[in-house]
Design an enzyme around this catalytic site. Structure first.
Site, PDB file in Angstrom:
ATOM      1  N   ARG A  76       0.652  -1.155  -0.145  1.00 22.47           N
ATOM      2  CA  ARG A  76       0.055   0.120  -0.077  1.00 22.47           C
ATOM      3  C   ARG A  76       0.853   1.282   0.040  1.00 22.47           C
ATOM      4  O   ARG A  76       1.866   1.330   0.462  1.00 22.47           O
ATOM      5  CB  ARG A  76      -0.929   0.021   1.195  1.00 22.47           C
ATOM      6  CG  ARG A  76      -2.068  -0.860   1.117  1.00 22.47           C
ATOM      7  CD  ARG A  76      -2.966  -1.088   2.532  1.00 22.47           C
ATOM      8  NE  ARG A  76      -2.371  -1.114   3.667  1.00 22.47           N
ATOM      9  CZ  ARG A  76      -1.885  -0.639   4.642  1.00 22.47           C
ATOM     10  NH1 ARG A  76      -2.083   0.719   4.404  1.00 22.47           N
ATOM     11  NH2 ARG A  76      -1.387  -1.050   5.494  1.00 22.47           N
ATOM     12  N   TYR A 204      -1.505  -3.556  -6.721  1.00 27.02           N
ATOM     13  CA  TYR A 204      -1.186  -4.144  -5.312  1.00 27.02           C
ATOM     14  C   TYR A 204      -2.637  -4.273  -4.765  1.00 27.02           C
ATOM     15  O   TYR A 204      -3.509  -3.415  -4.574  1.00 27.02           O
ATOM     16  CB  TYR A 204      -0.352  -3.155  -4.536  1.00 27.02           C
ATOM     17  CG  TYR A 204      -0.403  -4.021  -3.195  1.00 27.02           C
ATOM     18  CD1 TYR A 204       0.245  -5.197  -3.009  1.00 27.02           C
ATOM     19  CD2 TYR A 204      -0.787  -3.192  -2.162  1.00 27.02           C
ATOM     20  CE1 TYR A 204       0.238  -5.805  -1.620  1.00 27.02           C
ATOM     21  CE2 TYR A 204      -0.988  -4.065  -0.707  1.00 27.02           C
ATOM     22  CZ  TYR A 204      -0.237  -5.310  -0.580  1.00 27.02           C
ATOM     23  OH  TYR A 204      -0.505  -5.787   0.561  1.00 27.02           O
ATOM     24  N   LYS A 213      -9.447  -2.525   1.648  1.00 27.49           N
ATOM     25  CA  LYS A 213      -9.354  -1.479   2.650  1.00 27.49           C
ATOM     26  C   LYS A 213     -10.064  -0.074   2.484  1.00 27.49           C
ATOM     27  O   LYS A 213     -10.606   0.550   3.087  1.00 27.49           O
ATOM     28  CB  LYS A 213      -7.785  -1.202   2.523  1.00 27.49           C
ATOM     29  CG  LYS A 213      -7.127  -2.187   2.848  1.00 27.49           C
ATOM     30  CD  LYS A 213      -6.993  -2.797   4.556  1.00 27.49           C
ATOM     31  CE  LYS A 213      -6.078  -3.847   5.074  1.00 27.49           C
ATOM     32  NZ  LYS A 213      -6.295  -4.316   6.123  1.00 27.49           N
ATOM     33  N   HIS A 233     -10.640  -2.698  11.769  1.00 26.06           N
ATOM     34  CA  HIS A 233      -9.694  -3.422  11.241  1.00 26.06           C
ATOM     35  C   HIS A 233      -9.402  -4.716  12.283  1.00 26.06           C
ATOM     36  O   HIS A 233      -8.445  -4.565  13.079  1.00 26.06           O
ATOM     37  CB  HIS A 233      -8.448  -2.620  11.097  1.00 26.06           C
ATOM     38  CG  HIS A 233      -7.295  -3.036  10.405  1.00 26.06           C
ATOM     39  ND1 HIS A 233      -5.921  -2.554  10.528  1.00 26.06           N
ATOM     40  CD2 HIS A 233      -7.088  -4.207   9.443  1.00 26.06           C
ATOM     41  CE1 HIS A 233      -5.133  -3.370   9.720  1.00 26.06           C
ATOM     42  NE2 HIS A 233      -5.832  -4.015   9.115  1.00 26.06           N
ATOM     43  N   SER A 255       0.009  -3.958  11.839  1.00 29.79           N
ATOM     44  CA  SER A 255       0.446  -4.992  11.015  1.00 29.79           C
ATOM     45  C   SER A 255       1.659  -5.441  11.688  1.00 29.79           C
ATOM     46  O   SER A 255       2.529  -4.885  12.796  1.00 29.79           O
ATOM     47  CB  SER A 255       0.814  -4.448   9.579  1.00 29.79           C
ATOM     48  OG  SER A 255       1.650  -3.567   9.652  1.00 29.79           O
ATOM     49  N   CYS A 257       1.849  -8.183  13.756  1.00 22.90           N
ATOM     50  CA  CYS A 257       1.608  -8.519  15.275  1.00 22.90           C
ATOM     51  C   CYS A 257       0.872 -10.023  15.064  1.00 22.90           C
ATOM     52  O   CYS A 257       0.596 -10.348  16.119  1.00 22.90           O
ATOM     53  CB  CYS A 257       0.923  -7.553  15.913  1.00 22.90           C
ATOM     54  SG  CYS A 257       1.629  -5.827  16.369  1.00 22.90           S
ATOM     55  N   GLY A 258       0.473 -10.573  14.021  1.00 21.11           N
ATOM     56  CA  GLY A 258       0.120 -11.851  13.907  1.00 21.11           C
ATOM     57  C   GLY A 258      -1.337 -11.932  13.987  1.00 21.11           C
ATOM     58  O   GLY A 258      -1.956 -12.913  14.590  1.00 21.11           O
ATOM     59  N   ASP A 282      -9.244 -10.082   9.087  1.00 17.53           N
ATOM     60  CA  ASP A 282      -8.817  -8.608   8.863  1.00 17.53           C
ATOM     61  C   ASP A 282      -9.795  -7.307   9.112  1.00 17.53           C
ATOM     62  O   ASP A 282      -9.449  -6.457   9.447  1.00 17.53           O
ATOM     63  CB  ASP A 282      -8.397  -8.545   7.299  1.00 17.53           C
ATOM     64  CG  ASP A 282      -7.563  -7.194   7.142  1.00 17.53           C
ATOM     65  OD1 ASP A 282      -6.757  -6.973   7.938  1.00 17.53           O
ATOM     66  OD2 ASP A 282      -7.726  -6.711   5.863  1.00 17.53           O
ATOM     67  N   SER A 372       4.815 -10.409   0.115  1.00 20.28           N
ATOM     68  CA  SER A 372       4.202 -11.329  -0.772  1.00 20.28           C
ATOM     69  C   SER A 372       2.967 -11.902  -0.219  1.00 20.28           C
ATOM     70  O   SER A 372       2.873 -12.293   1.324  1.00 20.28           O
ATOM     71  CB  SER A 372       5.397 -12.582  -1.064  1.00 20.28           C
ATOM     72  OG  SER A 372       5.691 -13.256  -0.052  1.00 20.28           O
ATOM     73  N   ARG A 373       2.097 -12.200  -0.710  1.00 15.55           N
ATOM     74  CA  ARG A 373       0.567 -12.586  -0.255  1.00 15.55           C
ATOM     75  C   ARG A 373       0.287 -13.699  -0.893  1.00 15.55           C
ATOM     76  O   ARG A 373       0.457 -14.422  -2.053  1.00 15.55           O
ATOM     77  CB  ARG A 373      -0.055 -11.515  -0.924  1.00 15.55           C
ATOM     78  CG  ARG A 373       0.072 -10.281  -0.397  1.00 15.55           C
ATOM     79  CD  ARG A 373      -0.446  -9.994   1.270  1.00 15.55           C
ATOM     80  NE  ARG A 373       0.065  -8.785   1.873  1.00 15.55           N
ATOM     81  CZ  ARG A 373      -0.599  -8.418   2.804  1.00 15.55           C
ATOM     82  NH1 ARG A 373      -1.880  -8.543   3.301  1.00 15.55           N
ATOM     83  NH2 ARG A 373      -0.174  -7.351   3.711  1.00 15.55           N
ATOM     84  N   ARG A 404       2.976  -4.554  19.827  1.00 12.38           N
ATOM     85  CA  ARG A 404       4.419  -5.202  20.074  1.00 12.38           C
ATOM     86  C   ARG A 404       5.184  -4.339  20.618  1.00 12.38           C
ATOM     87  O   ARG A 404       5.608  -3.207  20.452  1.00 12.38           O
ATOM     88  CB  ARG A 404       5.099  -5.389  18.548  1.00 12.38           C
ATOM     89  CG  ARG A 404       6.606  -5.893  18.490  1.00 12.38           C
ATOM     90  CD  ARG A 404       6.785  -5.933  17.184  1.00 12.38           C
ATOM     91  NE  ARG A 404       6.353  -6.953  16.253  1.00 12.38           N
ATOM     92  CZ  ARG A 404       6.830  -8.440  16.224  1.00 12.38           C
ATOM     93  NH1 ARG A 404       7.772  -8.461  16.910  1.00 12.38           N
ATOM     94  NH2 ARG A 404       6.208  -9.112  15.500  1.00 12.38           N
ATOM     95  N   ASN A 500      -1.028 -18.939  22.805  1.00 11.06           N
ATOM     96  CA  ASN A 500      -1.827 -17.720  23.068  1.00 11.06           C
ATOM     97  C   ASN A 500      -3.186 -18.325  23.503  1.00 11.06           C
ATOM     98  O   ASN A 500      -4.014 -17.243  23.977  1.00 11.06           O
ATOM     99  CB  ASN A 500      -1.946 -16.823  21.864  1.00 11.06           C
ATOM    100  CG  ASN A 500      -0.694 -16.032  21.569  1.00 11.06           C
ATOM    101  OD1 ASN A 500       0.256 -16.057  22.632  1.00 11.06           O
ATOM    102  ND2 ASN A 500      -0.206 -15.621  20.270  1.00 11.06           N
TER     103      ASN A 500
HETATM  104  C1  OXD Z   1      -3.010  -4.693   5.899  1.00  9.51           C
HETATM  105  C2  OXD Z   1      -3.396  -5.620   5.251  1.00  9.51           C
HETATM  106  O1  OXD Z   1      -2.024  -3.724   5.335  1.00  9.51           O
HETATM  107  O2  OXD Z   1      -4.416  -6.429   5.769  1.00  9.51           O
HETATM  108  O3  OXD Z   1      -3.356  -4.380   6.856  1.00  9.51           O
HETATM  109  O4  OXD Z   1      -2.991  -6.265   3.989  1.00  9.51           O
HETATM  110 MN    MN Z   2      -5.060  -5.333   7.599  1.00 10.73          MN
END
Ligand code: OXD
Ligand code: MN
Length: 586
Positions: A76, A204, A213, A233, A255, A257-258, A282, A372-373, A404, A500
């Protein structure tokens, strides 16, 4: 061969919107997506033929494809993202602003004639379950077949959306054009007053899959303010206990943080009768239900997740779900047509990396881009909850914020009430990691993890949170977690990942009126947590919950400065929460 289907929509508003964009972009052809299986297969073939996608090994990874993006289009671009509200103050201190006039003019200029020789695809889509009153319709036009195929996974798209829309003018108009994918032609503009998005110059996901988003967070946050609901989010999960009762949780982390890992957590503690069910990773749309609970739907139909670091250890469910019908973007293609990335937990094969260069373990370049996604249907997730498409949503008992932090913040604590919880969300902080550019360990504030996604004035957004809390008969409890506390040697104190669940269990207990707590200046901390079977010293256990007064005094000061930077828009209740916290430490 792609045939034009100009008469697919009987909706005059959709037809007019699409025709205006055809007149401007001047594509050779127009194609209306119907969302059928036959169409998907045809479009994948077309994408491979034209070089937009590469086919992967169809025996080992059936239905999987690879996309390689230009190097300058892999994430982004927040500095090119604008909120085009009529008044600058409506976009607030955290957004880039452009006037609607300037925004439309700039986008028009870039878009004009940009699709000569190309096809304009029309994608009608639904964000949210098909039959939910909480869902919203969008119509996106694009010249990117990659975007079409991703939207097919991430949304409910095609005829179904037009049927649901009927003759209504009430849909988000989403205009996308990849142009030449150059930064000099890149702009992502949101026009909340017109329910309109215009994105040019990027392919992207976060910039180009406009349902995500752009619509489901930035535009939806504005709609939520107007219509009294919240677009957040947040992941959504259900924790099932031994009696089969599920506690639903929504959680927001910045982002790195898992979030996806937590949403799909698989854990050895399942043998004790507990299980995490996934509803979203998300975005959550949260409405006030007739039952007085905050009810959550996931507006998305798929997961667009970060690949590196996904392994049998960190996220076995994700690893399993991306073995079929998945689009990989910017990973390594091994010589046998399978895929690899850093942190997969397997020996690296030789192949071609995300830059298109021959790659071996000795190469100095990365195999996969750090961002990468994978794009994969939510229905393929082994832990997907059977109720994930419930039109009424699920009742949320707990909201979890987190970040974090090496020091300061304990493993978990509970807010005193909704207002205090809103304050915890508004002051979320996370330290930068090596995966980001810039200095490592710098604290960044990211309110509700919405800093890049709140489509209006952040102060009004905080106020909206306070207001929603007042309208809820059964407001969720609010918690704050930090999986990343370290000892003086910089080693993590908490094992994280599947463990966790121990924290989630305590949270679920608290929601059911159980679980002993100690009251501290920052909130309630657990009197005891299940540490059984973990190799933690007494000292480590203590450190995980230690509250260092000096560090907290500095934290209060840093939060004060953050609110001051945002200016007068911050509700006085939140400023007062910070002052009270300071007093509790004096
Ligand atoms: C972000 C995503 O950037 O979910 O938060 O891709
Ligand atoms: Mn996100």
């Amino acid at each position: 061969m792609i045939a034009p289907l100009m008469s697919t929509s009987p909706n005059e508003h959709v037809l007019k919107f699409v025709q205006d964009m055809i007149d401007l972009a001047q594509p050779d052809k127009t194609y209306w997506c119907d969302g059928s299986e036959e169409e998907v297969q045809r479009l994948y073939k077309e994408a491979v033929k034209t070089g937009s996608l590469e086919e992967l090994n169809q025996e080992k990874l059936p239905g999987c494809y690879l996309r390689k993006s230009p190097q300058n289009d892999v994430a982004r671009t927040e500095h090119l993202t604008f909120i085009c509200s009529p008044k600058k103050e409506d976009s607030g201190p955290t957004n880039n602003w452009m006037s609607p006039k300037e925004g439309y003019e700039k986008c028009r200029k870039i878009y004009k004639g940009s699709m000569k020789g190309r096809t304009l695809y029309v994608i009608p889509f639904i964000m949210g379950p098909i039959d939910s009153l909480y869902s919203k319709i969008g119509v996106q036009v694009t010249d990117s077949i990659y975007v079409v195929l991703n939207m097919r996974i991430m949304t409910r798209m095609g005829k179904i959306a037009l049927q649901r829309l009927g003759t209504s003018p009430d849909f988000t108009r989403c205009v996308h054009g990849k142009i030449d994918l150059e930064i000099s032609h890149r702009l992502i503009c949101h026009f909340p007053k017109d329910n309109f998005i215009w994105s040019v110059g990027s392919g992207y996901g976060g910039n180009a899959l406009l349902g995500k988003k752009c619509m489901a967070l930035r535009i939806a946050s504005c709609l939520g303010k107007k219509e009294n609901w919240m677009a957040e989010h947040m992941l959504i999960l259900g924790l099932e206990d031994r009696e089969g009762k599920k506690t639903y949780v929504a959680a927001a982390f910045p982002s790195a943080c898992g979030k996806t890992n937590l949403a799909m957590m698989k854990t050895s503690l399942e043998k004790d009768g507990y299980k995490v069910w996934t509803l979203g990773d998300d975005i959550a749309w949260l409405h006030i239900g007739d039952d007085g609970y905050l009810r959550a739907i996931n507006p998305e139909a798929g997961f667009f997740g970060v690949v590196p670091g996904t392994s049998e250890k960190t996220n076995p469910n994700a690893l399993e779900m991306i073995q079929k019908n998945t689009i990989y973007t910017n990973v390594l293609k091994a010589s046998d047509g399978t895929v690899w990335w850093e942190g997969k937990g397997e020996a690296p094969p030789d192949g071609v990396n995300w830059l298109g260069h021959p790659w071996t373990i000795r190469s100095s370049e990365k195999a996969a881009h750090p961002n990468s996604r994978f794009t994969t249907p939510a229905s393929q997730c082994p832990s997907i909850a059977s109720e994930w498409e419930n039109p009424e949503g699920v009742p949320i008992s707990a909201i979890i914020f987190g970040g974090r932090r090496a020091k300061v913040t304990p493993l978990v604590y509970e807010a005193f009430n909704w207002q205090h919880g809103t304050y915890l969300g508004a002051t979320i902080a996370s330290e930068t990691t090596a995966a980001q550019t810039g200095d490592v360990g710098v604290v960044r504030r990211d309110p509700m993890a919405m800093l890049p996604f709140c489509g209006y004035n952040i102060g009004e957004y905080f106020q909206h949170w306070l207001n929603i809390g007042k309208s809820l008969e059964n407001p969720p409890k609010v918690f704050y977690v930090n999986w990343f506390k370290t000892n003086e040697k910089g080693e993590y104190l908490w094992p994280g990942f599947g463990e966790n669940l121990r924290v989630l269990r305590w949270i679920a207990d608290r929601c059911q009126g159980k679980g002993e707590v100690s009251k501290t200046p920052i909130g309630y901390i657990p009197e005891s947590l299940d540490f059984s079977g973990l190799d933690l010293s007494e000292n480590q256990k203590k450190e995980l919950f230690q509250i260092d007064s000096q560090a907290w005094k500095e934290e209060v000061q840093s939060r004060k400065e953050f609110f001051a930077k945002l200016g007068d828009c911050v509700p006085k209740e939140l400023v007062e929460e910070n002052e009270s916290l300071g007093k509790r430490f004096s």
